[in-house]
Every structure is written in C-alpha cells, then in structure tokens.
Design a protein around this motif. Structure first.
Motif, PDB file in Angstrom:
ATOM      1  N   ALA A 192     -48.620 -55.332 -17.484  1.00 55.98           N
ATOM      2  CA  ALA A 192     -49.044 -54.139 -18.226  1.00 55.98           C
ATOM      3  C   ALA A 192     -49.030 -52.939 -17.296  1.00 55.98           C
ATOM      4  CB  ALA A 192     -50.438 -54.353 -18.806  1.00 55.98           C
ATOM      5  N   ALA A 193     -48.903 -51.745 -17.855  1.00 53.80           N
ATOM      6  CA  ALA A 193     -48.841 -50.520 -17.051  1.00 53.80           C
ATOM      7  C   ALA A 193     -50.047 -50.422 -16.122  1.00 53.80           C
ATOM      8  CB  ALA A 193     -48.786 -49.300 -17.967  1.00 53.80           C
ATOM      9  N   GLY A 194     -49.785 -50.107 -14.867  1.00 55.51           N
ATOM     10  CA  GLY A 194     -50.844 -50.001 -13.878  1.00 55.51           C
ATOM     11  C   GLY A 194     -51.236 -51.326 -13.263  1.00 55.51           C
ATOM     12  N   GLY A 195     -50.544 -52.392 -13.641  1.00 57.84           N
ATOM     13  CA  GLY A 195     -50.892 -53.723 -13.162  1.00 57.84           C
ATOM     14  C   GLY A 195     -50.180 -54.099 -11.874  1.00 57.84           C
ATOM     15  N   SER A 196     -50.044 -55.391 -11.660  1.00 59.47           N
ATOM     16  CA  SER A 196     -49.528 -55.900 -10.394  1.00 59.47           C
ATOM     17  C   SER A 196     -48.080 -55.495 -10.143  1.00 59.47           C
ATOM     18  CB  SER A 196     -49.667 -57.421 -10.343  1.00 59.47           C
ATOM     19  OG  SER A 196     -49.362 -57.920  -9.065  1.00 59.47           O
ATOM     20  N   SER A 197     -47.261 -55.418 -11.195  1.00 63.32           N
ATOM     21  CA  SER A 197     -45.867 -55.005 -10.996  1.00 63.32           C
ATOM     22  C   SER A 197     -45.811 -53.619 -10.375  1.00 63.32           C
ATOM     23  CB  SER A 197     -45.112 -55.001 -12.329  1.00 63.32           C
ATOM     24  OG  SER A 197     -45.035 -56.294 -12.884  1.00 63.32           O
ATOM     25  N   ASP A 198     -46.622 -52.689 -10.873  1.00 67.38           N
ATOM     26  CA  ASP A 198     -46.655 -51.320 -10.360  1.00 67.38           C
ATOM     27  C   ASP A 198     -47.106 -51.298  -8.904  1.00 67.38           C
ATOM     28  OD1 ASP A 198     -46.803 -49.428 -13.190  1.00 67.38           O
ATOM     29  OD2 ASP A 198     -47.351 -51.539 -13.317  1.00 67.38           O
ATOM     30  N   LYS A 199     -48.151 -52.052  -8.605  1.00 65.46           N
ATOM     31  CA  LYS A 199     -48.706 -52.041  -7.249  1.00 65.46           C
ATOM     32  C   LYS A 199     -47.731 -52.633  -6.246  1.00 65.46           C
ATOM     33  CE  LYS A 199     -53.438 -52.173  -8.972  1.00 65.46           C
ATOM     34  NZ  LYS A 199     -54.680 -52.964  -9.134  1.00 65.46           N
ATOM     35  N   LEU A 200     -47.062 -53.713  -6.640  1.00 68.37           N
ATOM     36  CA  LEU A 200     -46.112 -54.343  -5.728  1.00 68.37           C
ATOM     37  C   LEU A 200     -44.887 -53.467  -5.502  1.00 68.37           C
ATOM     38  CD1 LEU A 200     -46.352 -58.034  -6.940  1.00 68.37           C
ATOM     39  CD2 LEU A 200     -46.843 -57.217  -4.628  1.00 68.37           C
ATOM     40  N   GLN A 214     -42.347 -50.248 -25.377  1.00 74.97           N
ATOM     41  CA  GLN A 214     -42.992 -49.754 -26.589  1.00 74.97           C
ATOM     42  C   GLN A 214     -44.274 -48.995 -26.271  1.00 74.97           C
ATOM     43  OE1 GLN A 214     -43.411 -53.416 -28.767  1.00 74.97           O
ATOM     44  NE2 GLN A 214     -41.341 -53.319 -29.644  1.00 74.97           N
ATOM     45  N   LYS A 215     -44.962 -49.373 -25.202  1.00 75.14           N
ATOM     46  CA  LYS A 215     -46.232 -48.749 -24.854  1.00 75.14           C
ATOM     47  C   LYS A 215     -46.065 -47.566 -23.903  1.00 75.14           C
ATOM     48  CE  LYS A 215     -49.021 -52.882 -25.659  1.00 75.14           C
ATOM     49  NZ  LYS A 215     -49.966 -53.866 -25.090  1.00 75.14           N
ATOM     50  N   THR A 216     -44.930 -47.499 -23.205  1.00 78.27           N
ATOM     51  CA  THR A 216     -44.697 -46.370 -22.302  1.00 78.27           C
ATOM     52  C   THR A 216     -43.368 -45.709 -22.694  1.00 78.27           C
ATOM     53  OG1 THR A 216     -43.688 -47.862 -20.655  1.00 78.27           O
ATOM     54  CG2 THR A 216     -46.029 -47.380 -20.424  1.00 78.27           C
ATOM     55  N   SER A 217     -42.356 -45.822 -21.847  1.00 75.74           N
ATOM     56  CA  SER A 217     -41.046 -45.259 -22.152  1.00 75.74           C
ATOM     57  C   SER A 217     -40.022 -45.841 -21.201  1.00 75.74           C
ATOM     58  CB  SER A 217     -41.060 -43.734 -21.999  1.00 75.74           C
ATOM     59  OG  SER A 217     -41.233 -43.383 -20.632  1.00 75.74           O
ATOM     60  N   ALA A 218     -38.745 -45.667 -21.531  1.00 76.36           N
ATOM     61  CA  ALA A 218     -37.684 -46.148 -20.658  1.00 76.36           C
ATOM     62  C   ALA A 218     -37.726 -45.439 -19.314  1.00 76.36           C
ATOM     63  CB  ALA A 218     -36.325 -45.942 -21.328  1.00 76.36           C
ATOM     64  N   GLU A 219     -38.021 -44.147 -19.332  1.00 73.60           N
ATOM     65  CA  GLU A 219     -38.098 -43.389 -18.088  1.00 73.60           C
ATOM     66  C   GLU A 219     -39.232 -43.902 -17.203  1.00 73.60           C
ATOM     67  OE1 GLU A 219     -37.361 -40.941 -15.004  1.00 73.60           O
ATOM     68  OE2 GLU A 219     -36.082 -41.388 -16.743  1.00 73.60           O
ATOM     69  N   ALA A 220     -40.366 -44.225 -17.794  1.00 76.57           N
ATOM     70  CA  ALA A 220     -41.489 -44.758 -17.021  1.00 76.57           C
ATOM     71  C   ALA A 220     -41.141 -46.104 -16.394  1.00 76.57           C
ATOM     72  CB  ALA A 220     -42.724 -44.890 -17.912  1.00 76.57           C
ATOM     73  N   VAL A 221     -40.420 -46.927 -17.133  1.00 82.54           N
ATOM     74  CA  VAL A 221     -40.023 -48.236 -16.603  1.00 82.54           C
ATOM     75  C   VAL A 221     -39.020 -48.063 -15.461  1.00 82.54           C
ATOM     76  CG1 VAL A 221     -38.827 -50.384 -17.144  1.00 82.54           C
ATOM     77  CG2 VAL A 221     -40.551 -49.492 -18.715  1.00 82.54           C
ATOM     78  N   ARG A 222     -38.101 -47.109 -15.613  1.00 83.77           N
ATOM     79  CA  ARG A 222     -37.151 -46.870 -14.523  1.00 83.77           C
ATOM     80  C   ARG A 222     -37.877 -46.370 -13.272  1.00 83.77           C
ATOM     81  NH1 ARG A 222     -33.812 -45.252 -18.959  1.00 83.77           N
ATOM     82  NH2 ARG A 222     -34.545 -43.090 -18.842  1.00 83.77           N
ATOM     83  N   GLN A 223     -38.890 -45.558 -13.448  1.00 86.84           N
ATOM     84  CA  GLN A 223     -39.673 -45.097 -12.312  1.00 86.84           C
ATOM     85  C   GLN A 223     -40.439 -46.253 -11.666  1.00 86.84           C
ATOM     86  OE1 GLN A 223     -42.140 -41.857 -13.644  1.00 86.84           O
ATOM     87  NE2 GLN A 223     -40.403 -40.476 -14.005  1.00 86.84           N
ATOM     88  N   LEU A 224     -40.908 -47.157 -12.496  1.00 86.61           N
ATOM     89  CA  LEU A 224     -41.612 -48.339 -11.977  1.00 86.61           C
ATOM     90  C   LEU A 224     -40.743 -49.085 -10.973  1.00 86.61           C
ATOM     91  CD1 LEU A 224     -43.529 -50.843 -11.909  1.00 86.61           C
ATOM     92  CD2 LEU A 224     -42.458 -51.558 -14.059  1.00 86.61           C
ATOM     93  N   PHE A 266     -42.155 -65.141  -5.515  1.00 84.30           N
ATOM     94  CA  PHE A 266     -43.511 -64.747  -5.871  1.00 84.30           C
ATOM     95  C   PHE A 266     -43.504 -64.382  -7.354  1.00 84.30           C
ATOM     96  CE2 PHE A 266     -43.576 -64.011  -1.303  1.00 84.30           C
ATOM     97  CZ  PHE A 266     -44.859 -64.378  -0.928  1.00 84.30           C
ATOM     98  N   HIS A 267     -44.688 -64.025  -7.883  1.00 82.86           N
ATOM     99  CA  HIS A 267     -44.813 -63.617  -9.290  1.00 82.86           C
ATOM    100  C   HIS A 267     -45.567 -62.294  -9.343  1.00 82.86           C
ATOM    101  CE1 HIS A 267     -44.096 -67.943  -9.489  1.00 82.86           C
ATOM    102  NE2 HIS A 267     -43.619 -67.741 -10.710  1.00 82.86           N
ATOM    103  N   ASP A 268     -45.016 -61.328 -10.081  1.00 82.36           N
ATOM    104  CA  ASP A 268     -45.669 -60.025 -10.125  1.00 82.36           C
ATOM    105  C   ASP A 268     -46.599 -59.869 -11.316  1.00 82.36           C
ATOM    106  OD1 ASP A 268     -43.121 -60.040 -11.514  1.00 82.36           O
ATOM    107  OD2 ASP A 268     -43.346 -57.902 -11.851  1.00 82.36           O
ATOM    108  N   VAL A 269     -46.899 -60.951 -12.027  1.00 77.62           N
ATOM    109  CA  VAL A 269     -47.922 -60.894 -13.073  1.00 77.62           C
ATOM    110  C   VAL A 269     -49.222 -61.528 -12.587  1.00 77.62           C
ATOM    111  CG1 VAL A 269     -46.297 -60.812 -14.981  1.00 77.62           C
ATOM    112  CG2 VAL A 269     -47.053 -63.033 -14.116  1.00 77.62           C
ATOM    113  N   HIS A 270     -49.226 -62.030 -11.362  1.00 75.66           N
ATOM    114  CA  HIS A 270     -50.440 -62.545 -10.735  1.00 75.66           C
ATOM    115  C   HIS A 270     -50.794 -61.623  -9.573  1.00 75.66           C
ATOM    116  CE1 HIS A 270     -49.928 -66.009 -13.252  1.00 75.66           C
ATOM    117  NE2 HIS A 270     -48.779 -66.316 -12.690  1.00 75.66           N
ATOM    118  N   ARG A 271     -52.000 -61.731  -9.068  1.00 82.24           N
ATOM    119  CA  ARG A 271     -52.460 -60.822  -8.015  1.00 82.24           C
ATOM    120  C   ARG A 271     -52.261 -61.386  -6.616  1.00 82.24           C
ATOM    121  NH1 ARG A 271     -55.841 -56.871 -10.124  1.00 82.24           N
ATOM    122  NH2 ARG A 271     -55.448 -55.902  -8.089  1.00 82.24           N
ATOM    123  N   LYS A 272     -51.797 -62.619  -6.504  1.00 80.86           N
ATOM    124  CA  LYS A 272     -51.728 -63.267  -5.186  1.00 80.86           C
ATOM    125  C   LYS A 272     -50.786 -62.543  -4.230  1.00 80.86           C
ATOM    126  CE  LYS A 272     -54.154 -66.826  -6.811  1.00 80.86           C
ATOM    127  NZ  LYS A 272     -53.478 -68.098  -7.077  1.00 80.86           N
TER     128      LYS A 272
END
Length: 375
Positions: A196-204, A229-239, A343-349
């Motif tokens: 989800a936006a702001g989650g582990s994928s963003d931080k990693l 659907q919750k953000t935008s294509a541009e936001a995902v590309r920035q991610l 590794f997995h970017d949906v977990h915090r490890k």
C-alpha cells in the motif's frame, strides 16, 4: 592456529540431526565469527570456512538410503535422481568457490588447506575439526547447525523436484537463477509488491536510491492494479524510479497447476508495459518458484525469461527476524559467492535485514549488479 584436520565420524552428523524439512530454517548468528568482514581477504577467509563446513555436512550425508532420506526430510517419498543431481552440482560449485576463496591465502592461514581436486576438498572437509579453545569454536558450532538445516532445506526441494517444481533446478535455457553471475556479483530482488502507498515498497525503493543501489521488484498484477486505482500511474513510476519492475504473475498462486497461468503472465506483462515501459524488464518470477516443465515455448513467445534465485532470505517467515534474515543471506553469500538475493517488499524484514547486511560487509568489494543489466 587452533584448527585441526582429523578423521571425523560421519555418523555424528547423520545420526544426531533428523530435520523435517521446512519446519525450521537455517539461521546463523554472525557475531560468532570473530573477525569483521572489511576486505576481500577477510571475506575470502569466512567464505572458505563456510564452504568447508557445508562440504563436511554434505559429505556426511553421502550414501544415505532412500528410506533414510524419507525419514530425514519428513516426506512420503523422494526422487533420488534429483537429489543426486543437486548434490553433484553443489560439489562442483563448492570446489570452484573454494579455489576462488583460496587464491591469495597460504596453507598456514586459517581454513586454507591446499586442495587440487574435488577428492581433496572432500577429504579436507571431512577432517575439519575446530578445537574448543579456538576463537572460531562458537562460530563452528553455530555454522554446523546452520548447514545441517540448510542442506535439509535444499535436499527437500530436490527430493520433491520435478513433481513439485521450485528454484532448486532449471527446466530449460529460458530460465536463469544467478549461477551465470561472476564471483562476488549479487543482484537484489523483491517479491509480492507493491505494498500500500507509504508502505514497505516505498521505504525500500527510497533506501535503495539513497544507497545508489538498484533492485528488481517482481510485482503482482492485482497489487499493482489496486495501487494504480488508489494513486496514479505517475505516482507508481515515481515509486520505482531508478529500479526495475518485472512480473510475479497476477495472483500469488502456483503457476504449475493454475488453469489460467498463461493469462496471469500475459495480463501482468501488459499492465507493466503500459504503466512503466521504461522500468519494465522482461522477466517472470513464478510464485513459490513453481512453473510448468513444458512452459519454455510459451515464455519464449512472450519474450520473457523465468527468473529464479539461489539465496533466499526467508524474510516471509515469522520464524526468521529482520536481522536474522540478513545474517542468513550473508552466510549464503559467503558460501555461494554469487547469486540472486530474494527478499519481499510487502514484509518489514528487509527494512532491517538489508541495512545490517551492507554494514556487515562494509569494505568488502561486493559487486551489486545494476538491475537493468540482468535481462
């Protein structure tokens, strides 16, 4: 130097540990190793030590009968041919890696007995004993337990292959797992995102850019669609800026027996190419490593390669903590000396395990691969 090479009864290892497969995962407290990894020489010494220990455990399991493997791995049946193939491949790699790790050491150095051929490596591993008054003793006891568990993990995968496919073996030239990388070359990869936006994928992804590293993010089509659907294509590309994105299928389901596995691959590829064409790389990582034996022609037609791995952090398991996942990865990097890290970017490890890993190897000339070159 308090390291001796003496005859050792194989039954000590075969008889005392009867692991039941994935009920436990190999972890090793790297603080038991008495020296920092701060140079090529220090990495090579630790690498030789892990190679010899794993070779000793592998040697101790030679000659196990089918019934003994069944009991040891906790399975109803085993594929002995697959086990033999994997063991043979392990021995080839161990010999190659030992030679690489001992290029610049002298026979009097720690963990550096001369080895001319595989039989020599097997003999030196069989005779390795670390004395109780050695500064390496605590590490030696922990390393032996690690490699016993790790061998059982790998032999369980081998025993089930190809009936249950996994990363343990390749089916065709359309598949790769990192074995083709050079010595000291490693690639970071993450599965199951995006979060989800702001989650582990963003931080990693942010942390990787700060470290000037890149990784391949194998995304699930359904997760990507929800984030779009919750953000935008541009936001995902920035991610994912500066990183690579590839397919993990539409859903996290086995692509070996799912009737819609081809649709899963096609839909995810199309969504990635539409959303992030400049970041997309033509790789597919099957969930659980499970895919069909006869899928080579399909992936060739899609212009995709199946991308597996050899170094698994096990960061998805509640039995492996963040730092433990980094310590496991480092131990396997010392053993295999190259490869694709999972590794997995949906977990915090990974948020804790990766910074620990980089700090623990500060000064070692590791070659972290640019994800764009791994195609």
């Amino acid at each position: 130097m308090l390291i001796r090479y003496l005859p050792l009864a194989f039954a000590l290892f075969v008889g005392t540990v009867q692991a039941a497969g994935p009920a436990s995962f190999a972890t090793l407290d790297r603080s038991t190793w008495p020296e920092p990894l701060s140079s090529q020489a220090s990495f090579d010494k630790a690498s030789r030590a892990e190679i010899l220990t794993f070779a000793q455990v592998l040697q101790a399991s030679e000659g196990l009968t089918e019934s003994a493997w069944i009991q040891r791995l906790g399975l109803k049946s085993v594929d002995r041919h697959s086990i033999a193939q994997v063991r043979e491949r392990f021995w080839r790699r161990l010999l190659e890696n030992y030679r690489l790790a001992s290029r610049d050491c002298a026979p009097t150095d720690d963990f550096c007995p001369p080895v001319a051929a595989l039989v020599g490596l097997q003999e030196q591993a069989r005779q390795l004993v670390v004395a109780p008054d050695s500064r390496y003793f605590a590490w030696a006891e922990a390393s032996r337990r690690f490699h016993l568990n790790y061998l059982n993990e790998q032999m369980r995968l081998a025993a089930l292959f190809p009936r249950v496919s996994s990363e343990i073996e390749l089916f065709s030239k359309q598949e790769r797992n990192g074995d083709e990388l050079g010595d000291m070359q490693f690639l970071l990869t993450f599965d199951d995102g995006p979060s989800a936006a702001g989650g582990s994928s963003d931080k990693l992804a942010t942390w990787l850019r700060q470290q000037r590293l890149s990784a391949t993010f194998y995304v699930l089509g359904s997760n990507l669609q929800q984030r779009l659907q919750k953000t935008s294509a541009e936001a995902v590309r920035q991610l994912y800026e500066g990183q690579c994105v590839a397919s993990h299928g539409w859903e996290h389901k086995s692509h070996a027996n799912w009737s819609d596995w081809q649709g899963s691959v096609i839909r995810t590829r199309e969504l990635l190419q539409k959303t992030m064409p400049e970041l997309y790389v033509p790789l597919f990582r099957p969930p659980y490593g499970q895919r069909r034996m006869d899928s080579e022609a399909f992936f060739a037609a899609q212009g995709q390669q199946v991308a597996l791995w050899q170094i698994d952090s096990q960061d998805w398991s509640n039995k492996v903590g963040a730092e433990a996942s980094g310590q496991r990865v480092l131990t396997l990097m010392l053993l295999w000396r190259r490869g694709v890290l999972l590794f997995h970017d949906v977990h915090r490890k990974a948020e804790g395990g990766l910074p620990w890993l980089l700090q623990a190897t500060h000064g070692v000339p590791l070659q972290w691969q640019d994800c764009r070159s791994y195609r």
